[in-house]
Design a protein around this motif. Sequence first.
Motif, PDB file in Angstrom:
ATOM      1  N   GLY A   1       0.815  -1.212   0.000  1.00 47.69           N
ATOM      2  CA  GLY A   1       0.000   0.000   0.000  1.00 47.69           C
ATOM      3  C   GLY A   1       0.849   1.264   0.000  1.00 47.69           C
ATOM      4  O   GLY A   1       2.066   1.216   0.206  1.00 47.69           O
ATOM      5  N   LEU A   2       0.187   2.400  -0.200  1.00 42.12           N
ATOM      6  CA  LEU A   2       0.883   3.681  -0.287  1.00 42.12           C
ATOM      7  C   LEU A   2       0.504   4.603   0.860  1.00 42.12           C
ATOM      8  O   LEU A   2      -0.643   4.580   1.328  1.00 42.12           O
ATOM      9  N   MET A   3       1.467   5.425   1.276  1.00 43.30           N
ATOM     10  CA  MET A   3       1.251   6.387   2.364  1.00 43.30           C
ATOM     11  C   MET A   3       1.794   7.739   1.923  1.00 43.30           C
ATOM     12  O   MET A   3       2.881   7.820   1.335  1.00 43.30           O
ATOM     13  N   VAL A   4       1.046   8.795   2.208  1.00 41.50           N
ATOM     14  CA  VAL A   4       1.531  10.153   1.965  1.00 41.50           C
ATOM     15  C   VAL A   4       1.721  10.863   3.291  1.00 41.50           C
ATOM     16  O   VAL A   4       0.817  10.876   4.141  1.00 41.50           O
ATOM     17  N   TYR A   5       2.911  11.421   3.468  1.00 39.44           N
ATOM     18  CA  TYR A   5       3.217  12.288   4.599  1.00 39.44           C
ATOM     19  C   TYR A   5       3.209  13.708   4.061  1.00 39.44           C
ATOM     20  O   TYR A   5       3.892  14.010   3.073  1.00 39.44           O
ATOM     21  N   SER A   6       2.413  14.592   4.687  1.00 35.71           N
ATOM     22  CA  SER A   6       2.345  15.959   4.176  1.00 35.71           C
ATOM     23  C   SER A   6       2.282  16.973   5.313  1.00 35.71           C
ATOM     24  O   SER A   6       1.822  16.669   6.416  1.00 35.71           O
ATOM     25  N   THR A   7       2.771  18.183   5.002  1.00 38.47           N
ATOM     26  CA  THR A   7       2.690  19.301   5.949  1.00 38.47           C
ATOM     27  C   THR A   7       2.391  20.577   5.162  1.00 38.47           C
ATOM     28  O   THR A   7       2.610  20.641   3.947  1.00 38.47           O
ATOM     29  N   CYS A   8       1.923  21.596   5.887  1.00 39.96           N
ATOM     30  CA  CYS A   8       1.810  22.932   5.280  1.00 39.96           C
ATOM     31  C   CYS A   8       2.940  23.800   5.829  1.00 39.96           C
ATOM     32  O   CYS A   8       2.756  24.945   6.219  1.00 39.96           O
TER      33      CYS A   8
ATOM     34  N   ASN B   1       9.931  18.395   6.982  1.00 35.58           N
ATOM     35  CA  ASN B   1       9.557  17.752   5.734  1.00 35.58           C
ATOM     36  C   ASN B   1      10.495  16.612   5.360  1.00 35.58           C
ATOM     37  O   ASN B   1      10.404  15.540   5.943  1.00 35.58           O
ATOM     38  N   GLN B   2      11.419  16.844   4.422  1.00 34.35           N
ATOM     39  CA  GLN B   2      12.246  15.745   3.940  1.00 34.35           C
ATOM     40  C   GLN B   2      13.128  15.148   5.024  1.00 34.35           C
ATOM     41  O   GLN B   2      13.444  13.955   4.984  1.00 34.35           O
TER      42      GLN B   2
ATOM     43  N   SER C   1      13.653  -1.596   5.955  1.00 35.41           N
ATOM     44  CA  SER C   1      13.155  -2.794   5.273  1.00 35.41           C
ATOM     45  C   SER C   1      11.643  -2.769   5.075  1.00 35.41           C
ATOM     46  O   SER C   1      11.090  -3.673   4.442  1.00 35.41           O
ATOM     47  N   ASP C   2      10.981  -1.749   5.618  1.00 36.36           N
ATOM     48  CA  ASP C   2       9.518  -1.713   5.559  1.00 36.36           C
ATOM     49  C   ASP C   2       8.962  -0.720   4.541  1.00 36.36           C
ATOM     50  O   ASP C   2       7.894  -0.949   3.965  1.00 36.36           O
ATOM     51  N   PHE C   3       9.650   0.404   4.343  1.00 35.33           N
ATOM     52  CA  PHE C   3       9.120   1.459   3.469  1.00 35.33           C
ATOM     53  C   PHE C   3      10.194   1.971   2.525  1.00 35.33           C
ATOM     54  O   PHE C   3      11.387   1.928   2.825  1.00 35.33           O
ATOM     55  N   GLU C   4       9.733   2.495   1.387  1.00 32.93           N
ATOM     56  CA  GLU C   4      10.616   3.180   0.441  1.00 32.93           C
ATOM     57  C   GLU C   4       9.942   4.451  -0.045  1.00 32.93           C
ATOM     58  O   GLU C   4       8.712   4.517  -0.149  1.00 32.93           O
ATOM     59  N   LEU C   5      10.743   5.470  -0.329  1.00 32.17           N
ATOM     60  CA  LEU C   5      10.234   6.736  -0.846  1.00 32.17           C
ATOM     61  C   LEU C   5      10.133   6.640  -2.367  1.00 32.17           C
ATOM     62  O   LEU C   5      11.113   6.375  -3.047  1.00 32.17           O
ATOM     63  N   LEU C   6       8.921   6.860  -2.893  1.00 33.86           N
ATOM     64  CA  LEU C   6       8.713   6.831  -4.338  1.00 33.86           C
ATOM     65  C   LEU C   6       8.968   8.208  -4.954  1.00 33.86           C
ATOM     66  O   LEU C   6       9.615   8.319  -5.985  1.00 33.86           O
ATOM     67  N   GLU C   7       8.438   9.251  -4.331  1.00 34.20           N
ATOM     68  CA  GLU C   7       8.671  10.622  -4.807  1.00 34.20           C
ATOM     69  C   GLU C   7       8.208  11.607  -3.747  1.00 34.20           C
ATOM     70  O   GLU C   7       7.428  11.259  -2.851  1.00 34.20           O
ATOM     71  N   ASP C   8       8.718  12.824  -3.842  1.00 30.71           N
ATOM     72  CA  ASP C   8       8.205  13.884  -2.980  1.00 30.71           C
ATOM     73  C   ASP C   8       8.088  15.171  -3.779  1.00 30.71           C
ATOM     74  O   ASP C   8       8.616  15.287  -4.897  1.00 30.71           O
ATOM     75  N   GLN C   9       7.379  16.129  -3.235  1.00 32.78           N
ATOM     76  CA  GLN C   9       7.102  17.368  -3.972  1.00 32.78           C
ATOM     77  C   GLN C   9       6.990  18.538  -3.009  1.00 32.78           C
ATOM     78  O   GLN C   9       6.389  18.423  -1.938  1.00 32.78           O
ATOM     79  N   HIS C  10       7.575  19.659  -3.401  1.00 29.86           N
ATOM     80  CA  HIS C  10       7.437  20.921  -2.664  1.00 29.86           C
ATOM     81  C   HIS C  10       6.526  21.851  -3.456  1.00 29.86           C
ATOM     82  O   HIS C  10       6.652  21.949  -4.676  1.00 29.86           O
ATOM     83  N   VAL C  11       5.641  22.539  -2.764  1.00 21.50           N
ATOM     84  CA  VAL C  11       4.909  23.655  -3.361  1.00 21.50           C
ATOM     85  C   VAL C  11       5.271  24.873  -2.524  1.00 21.50           C
ATOM     86  O   VAL C  11       5.036  24.895  -1.314  1.00 21.50           O
ATOM     87  N   TRP C  12       5.879  25.864  -3.165  1.00 22.22           N
ATOM     88  CA  TRP C  12       6.384  27.026  -2.440  1.00 22.22           C
ATOM     89  C   TRP C  12       5.381  28.179  -2.474  1.00 22.22           C
ATOM     90  O   TRP C  12       4.659  28.342  -3.467  1.00 22.22           O
TER      91      TRP C  12
END
Length: 396
Positions: A342-349, A356-357, A369-380
């Motif tokens: 499954g997928l999880m998103v961690y987000s903040t404002c 963040n990162q 061994s449990d999770f991997e980062l697929l991608e992340d994004q900044h909105v400035w």
Amino acid sequence: MKLYNNTTNAVVQALEQIFGEQRYADKVIEKVLKQNSKWGARDRRFIAETTYDIVRWYRLLREISQAGEHDYWKMLGAILVLQDIPLPAWEEFKGVNPNEIAKRKRNADKFRKVRESIPDWLDELGEKEIGKLWDKELSSLNEEAQVVLRVNTLKTTKKDLRERLLEENVQTYTVEGFPDALLLKERQNVFIAPSFKGGLFEVQDAASQLIAPFLNIEPGQRVIDACAGAGGKTLHIAALMKNKGRIIGMDTEKWKLDELQKRARRGGVTNLETRVIDSSKVIKRLENSADRLLLDVPCSGLGVLKRNPDAKWKLSEEFITNVKELQQHILQDYCQMVKPGGLMVYSTCSILPSENQQQVKKFLDNNPSDFELLEDQHVWPSDGFDGFYMALLKRK
């Protein structure tokens, strides 16, 4: 523009509550505007915008007007001078000298922390964390936030909503890259619009509208929004799910979930369940159950100072330290609700790397061994909307 005693008094009264009683600016202004039913749209706009302007530029206005901590009349006088509004010969404005204010403003502009009106410690923290970007982002955070609507695709389309809003004297325009967003051409109270009461849209910043799609949701899935609050992103998730599957909105505050349920009924959401997180057992019961998990965690809120300018005067270094500990706790404990695969998103404002990162890196270092980062994004904030961070992780 002619000034009136009752509207200027309303501004000062609002400031006394915001600073003197440490109340939230949006709630104070909402309450103050209900005091006089005879105020027209222009009066209400003056009260709301002037109050927000003084909150936003509090430090600068104190400096250039030489006002005491709670001398709101002097600060009001200073902002009116800066806006080229002639001051009436009122006792309250005695000692407010336009020439002196202009002179002090030129001097204040030489110092970023005064020019951009921010506490010393916060200016230092921002520069430490994002370096040369801080100048640009801090300036953007002092701009007025745009009003953005999210089309509720459970009930209407963007085209139909635009036409409906035009009939209700609300003009909007679209913005590239945000498929469900409509921006107001002119700031106005959309909560009284029949289309809002009919659940055809929600007010939600464009940057915030990027988070639910980042989860890569498919109708029929089981999705958990574990820090749902009053549910802006939860409702967006429900729309993307097309009311198929199950969404569980969770929060530690029951009253927020009650508000979410109310908004969900208005929006025609039928696949929502809410659960109060009142013990660790609530999380444990949902282990390995979610196809998608959203962790929109509590944060400093530095990315949303455009719409919450009072936050910079209420924040403290201790609060940010504590909230970072809470963020890591939520990541470490709540992640178990995601199914393998499954997928999880961690987000903040927030725009701080330490929220963040760096938080994501710390989490992955503890769970290699449990999770991997697929991608992340900044909105400035300089992109035109609120500042957000989002990271998409996969459970192995």
